[in-house]
Each structure stands twice: as structure tokens, then as C-alpha cells.
Design an enzyme around this catalytic site. Structure first.
Site, PDB file in Angstrom:
ATOM      1  N   GLY A  59       0.846  -1.205   0.000  1.00  0.00           N
ATOM      2  CA  GLY A  59       0.000   0.000   0.000  1.00  0.00           C
ATOM      3  C   GLY A  59       0.872   1.242   0.000  1.00  0.00           C
TER       4      GLY A  59
ATOM      5  CD  GLU B 216       2.442  -7.643   7.554  1.00  0.00           C
ATOM      6  OE1 GLU B 216       1.253  -7.323   7.575  1.00  0.00           O
ATOM      7  OE2 GLU B 216       2.839  -8.757   7.945  1.00  0.00           O
TER       8      GLU B 216
ATOM      9  CB  THR C 187       3.038   0.447   7.055  1.00  0.00           C
ATOM     10  OG1 THR C 187       1.674   0.334   7.463  1.00  0.00           O
ATOM     11  CG2 THR C 187       3.891   0.135   8.262  1.00  0.00           C
ATOM     12  CB  ILE C 188      -0.764   4.625   7.035  1.00  0.00           C
ATOM     13  CG1 ILE C 188      -1.742   3.503   6.697  1.00  0.00           C
ATOM     14  CG2 ILE C 188      -0.421   5.438   5.824  1.00  0.00           C
ATOM     15  CD1 ILE C 188      -3.151   4.009   6.429  1.00  0.00           C
ATOM     16  CG  ASP C 189      -1.797  -0.370   8.929  1.00  0.00           C
ATOM     17  OD1 ASP C 189      -2.480   0.637   8.657  1.00  0.00           O
ATOM     18  OD2 ASP C 189      -2.070  -1.510   8.513  1.00  0.00           O
TER      19      ASP C 189
ATOM     20  NE  ARG D 201     -27.896  12.407  12.706  1.00  0.00           N
ATOM     21  CZ  ARG D 201     -27.947  13.002  11.526  1.00  0.00           C
ATOM     22  NH1 ARG D 201     -26.876  13.554  11.015  1.00  0.00           N
ATOM     23  NH2 ARG D 201     -29.075  13.045  10.847  1.00  0.00           N
TER      24      ARG D 201
ATOM     25  CG  MET E  11      -7.242   2.304   6.409  1.00  0.00           C
ATOM     26  SD  MET E  11      -6.104   2.548   5.045  1.00  0.00           S
ATOM     27  CE  MET E  11      -7.181   2.179   3.653  1.00  0.00           C
TER      28      MET E  11
ATOM     29  NE  ARG F  17      -2.629   3.199   1.157  1.00  0.00           N
ATOM     30  CZ  ARG F  17      -3.173   2.044   0.766  1.00  0.00           C
ATOM     31  NH1 ARG F  17      -3.610   1.199   1.680  1.00  0.00           N
ATOM     32  NH2 ARG F  17      -3.244   1.710  -0.490  1.00  0.00           N
TER      33      ARG F  17
HETATM   34  O1  F6P Z   1      -1.279  -1.762   4.975  1.00  0.00           O
HETATM   35  C1  F6P Z   1      -1.773  -0.486   4.995  1.00  0.00           C
HETATM   36  C2  F6P Z   1      -3.248  -0.465   4.722  1.00  0.00           C
HETATM   37  O2  F6P Z   1      -3.592   0.875   4.496  1.00  0.00           O
HETATM   38  C3  F6P Z   1      -4.125  -1.106   5.798  1.00  0.00           C
HETATM   39  O3  F6P Z   1      -4.385  -0.251   6.872  1.00  0.00           O
HETATM   40  C4  F6P Z   1      -5.356  -1.456   5.012  1.00  0.00           C
HETATM   41  O4  F6P Z   1      -6.043  -2.545   5.575  1.00  0.00           O
HETATM   42  C5  F6P Z   1      -4.817  -1.832   3.676  1.00  0.00           C
HETATM   43  O5  F6P Z   1      -3.576  -1.183   3.533  1.00  0.00           O
HETATM   44  C6  F6P Z   1      -5.728  -1.481   2.520  1.00  0.00           C
HETATM   45  O6  F6P Z   1      -5.177  -1.979   1.364  1.00  0.00           O
HETATM   46  P1  F6P Z   1      -5.672  -1.658  -0.111  1.00  0.00           P
HETATM   47  O7  F6P Z   1      -5.187  -0.289  -0.473  1.00  0.00           O
HETATM   48  O8  F6P Z   1      -5.044  -2.699  -0.931  1.00  0.00           O
HETATM   49  O9  F6P Z   1      -7.176  -1.689  -0.092  1.00  0.00           O
END
Ligand code: F6P
Length: 343
Positions: free
Chosen positions: A11, A103, A126-128, A163, A170, A276
Site C-alpha cells: 500500500g 511487512e 506503512t501508515i499502520d 447523534r 485503517m 493514505r
Molecule cells: O497496509 C496499509 C493499509 O492501508 C491497511 O491499513 C489497510 O487494511 C490496507 O492497507 C488497505 O489496502 P488496499 O489499499 O489494498 O485496499
């Protein structure tokens, strides 16, 4: 002149272009020339490249995405692909390769180092923020700021309409974006993949807020969070080349349950790929730049099979295999801090 290939895989995330720019600028000073590999490992399988020189990397520090393109290609998935990667590496005349990825991409890099392509160095992204051996990956800070701004904005509309708003962010296996955006944005409940969702507890927080006169609530949920009894919510059953399912939908399911159990009108906002996209924050530009410079130093010092890493305030290097050994999940002490605001 020794030629260095650069690829970005998995990603995309803000900060990839600053790494490419810094590696090329530092590398030119050290006497290397460069070749851009298109779309991650796919470019090495298909011998697909783009020129990479001082002009092609000019003016990209503030650009999101990657000028090299990316894909989730796994050469270990299909018979004969690794062979192609090794052949094309030679055909391209590469001396070394900088693999920038998470990873999955770095897992492939680590295996290739043992399987006949030793001159590879890694840069973590990675944004994660879930890669071991580095305190931060670039992309995370930008995503965190986007999620925090979204939570700020959702507060005013939630309050006006009385609400509950569920914000799905993500985070496939780790809830770093959720927990930090939850704290920064003042969420009332934060839910992460590391801790199973207790619906009764979530609804009690909302009811308690109502009894104090608060007629709105903001719930932040990571896409990979799971209900105690239902497991993960999938968008598709099919696995990608690295064996990942496509997540999404937890926010919608959660909102339905909250509305049913509390009687409060509930809406969902799924931030998805907005997190992203776009320009990297200053933090991610600087981190990406430092990683790019480090990658060249690793090549110059022949420290192959290693990855640039941020530990404390220093950029160090660690074995690639340590970085992909296990995922860095949320520190539960940090999660406890988020939980203080759910009481
Ligand atoms: O690995 C980074 C990530 O943004 C995750 O947070 C998310 O689940 C995934 O990629 C989404 O992937 P794609 O862009 O292939 O839908």
C-alpha cells in the site's frame, strides 16, 4: 558507476517520494547511478523500469503516493517468479536494491537475501505503524493527522444533531491510528484490533454520557477490530497475494448495534484511503529523508540484508529478518490512557 535500483511495494503512503528523493540525491554524491523499478516486485518480475535521476526526483518532497508506482505482487506466490526477479536484477545491471515497503515487501526482500540476491537493503513504511524494530514508519503521522482532523470535524455535526458517530479508520492488525487519533481527537470510545469489542461496555459509555447531559458521542474503531463473538468483518472472503483479507464494514455493523441497543441515532464515517492520500506531514518528510540517506549509507558500507530504523531519535540499522519477524501491536499502556476518556 554502480547502479542502484529502488522499488516501492505494498500500500502506498505519504513519505515514499521523500525517501526516493533523498536516496537519489545522497547516492549521486556518493557516485551511484539509479534505476526506478516500476510497481514494486512486479517491475522486477516483468523487467519494467523508469529512469531515475536528479531531474526525475525534483519537486517531489511534498507529493503523496510514489513516483515509482506500487503493487501487492508477491514473487513467492507463483512458480518461476523468484527466478525472473533474479534474472532481471542481473539484466538491469543492478549492484544493489533499495526495497521500500511494509511487512510484505520487506518479507520478500528478506527471503531474497537468503535465496540469491544478497545486495538488498530495506526502508520501512506503512501508515499502520506496525513494523517491529522501528519506533515509527513514515506515513503514520500523516494518516494520524488526517484521522484527527476528521474526528474534530465530526464532533460539531454529531453535537448539533445529538447523534452517535462511528469513525472507521485503517489498521489491519494494529490499532495505532485508532488509539492515537482517538486520544488526539477526544473520542469517547476507541476500539482496536488488539482488544475484542465489548458492545455492552460501549453502549454503557454512551448511556452514561447521556445521563450527564451529553447528547452526542464519537466512537473510533479500527477496521481490524473484532467483536467478542463475531470475529472480523470482511469486505471480501478472497485473500490477496500475501494472504490478507480485505477488511471493512466494522463501522456499519457497530453503528447498527449501537442504534439498536441505545436508541440513539447513529451514523458512520469510513475514512478509508483518504488516510493514505495527499501531501506528507513535515515529520514524515523528514523521517523519509533520513531513511533514504541511511539506505545509501548501508549500501556504501556493504551492510546488506539490513533495514533503516528509527529508535528513539536516532536512525540505526537492524537485520531485515528482525523487522518482519512479528508485528508491533499497540502498547496496552497507551490504550489504557485512551480508556480514561471512556469512563
Ligand atoms: O497496509 C496499509 C493499509 O492501508 C491497511 O491499513 C489497510 O487494511 C490496507 O492497507 C488497505 O489496502 P488496499 O489499499 O489494498 O485496499
Amino acid at each position: 558507476m554502480q547502479k542502484v535500483g529502488i522499488l516501492t511495494g505494498g500500500g502506498d503512503c505519504p513519505g515514499l517520494n521523500p525517501v526516493i528523493r533523498a536516496a537519489v540525491r545522497k547516492g549521486i554524491l556518493e557516485g551511484y547511478e539509479f534505476l526506478g523499478i516500476k510497481d514494486g516486485w512486479k517491475g522486477l518480475v516483468e523487467n519494467s523500469t523508469i529512469p531515475l535521476d536528479i531531474n526525475s526526483i525534483s519537486g517531489i518532497i511534498n507529493k503523496g503516493g510514489t513516483i515509482l508506482g506500487t503493487s501487492r505482487t508477491n514473487p513467492y506466490k507463483k512458480e518461476g517468479m523468484v527466478q525472473k526477479v533474479v534474472e532481471n536484477f542481473k539484466k538491469m545491471g543492478l549492484y544493489a536494491l533499495i526495497a521500500i515497503g511494509g511487512e510484505d515487501t520487506l518479507g520478500v526482500a528478506s527471503k531474497l537475501v537468503s535465496d540469491g540476491l544478497p545486495n538488498i537493503v530495506g526502508v520501512p513504511k506503512t501508515i499502520d505503524n506496525d513494523l517491529s524494530a522501528t519506533d515509527y514508519t513514515f506515513g503514520f503521522d500523516t494518516a494520524l493527522n488526517i484521522a484527527t482532523e476528521a474526528i474534530d470535524r465530526l464532533h460539531s455535526t454529531a453535537e448539533s444533531h445529538h447523534r452517535v458517530i462511528v469513525v472507521e479508520v485503517m489498521g489491519r492488525h494494529a490499532g495505532w491510528i485508532a488509539v492515537e487519533a482517538g486520544i488526539a481527537g477526544g473520542a469517547d470510545v476507541t476500539l482496536i484490533p488488539e482488544v475484542a469489542i465489548d458492545l455492552e461496555e460501549v453502549c454503557n459509555v454512551i448511556k452514561k454520557r447521556h445521563s450527564r447531559g451529553k447528547t452526542f458521542s464519537i466512537i473510533v474503531v479500527a477496521e481490524g477490530a473484532q467483536f467478542k463473538d463475531k470475529g472480523a468483518i470482511l469486505q471480501e472472503q478472497e485473500l490477496d497475494a500475501f494472504g490478507h483479507v480485505r477488511l471493512g464494514g466494522i463501522g456499519e455493523t457497530l453503528a447498527g448495534e449501537i442504534e439498536k441497543r441505545t436508541g440513539c441515532e447513529t451514523r458512520v464515517s469510513v475514512l478509508g484511503h483518504l488516510q493514505r492520500g495527499g501531501s506528507p506531514t513535515a515529520f514524515d518528510r523528514v523521517l523519509g529523508t533520513r531513511f533514504g540517506v541511511k539506505a545509501i549509507e548501508l549500501i556504501k558500507d556493504k551492510k546488506f540484508g539490513r533495514m533503516a530504523a528509527l529508535q528513539g531519535v536516532k536512525i540505526l540499522d537492524v537485520p531485515l529478518k528482525d523487522a518482519v519477524k512479528e508485528l508491533k501491536t499497540v502498547d496496552l499502556e497507551l490504550y489504557e490512557i485512551a480508556k480514561i476518556f471512556s469512563s
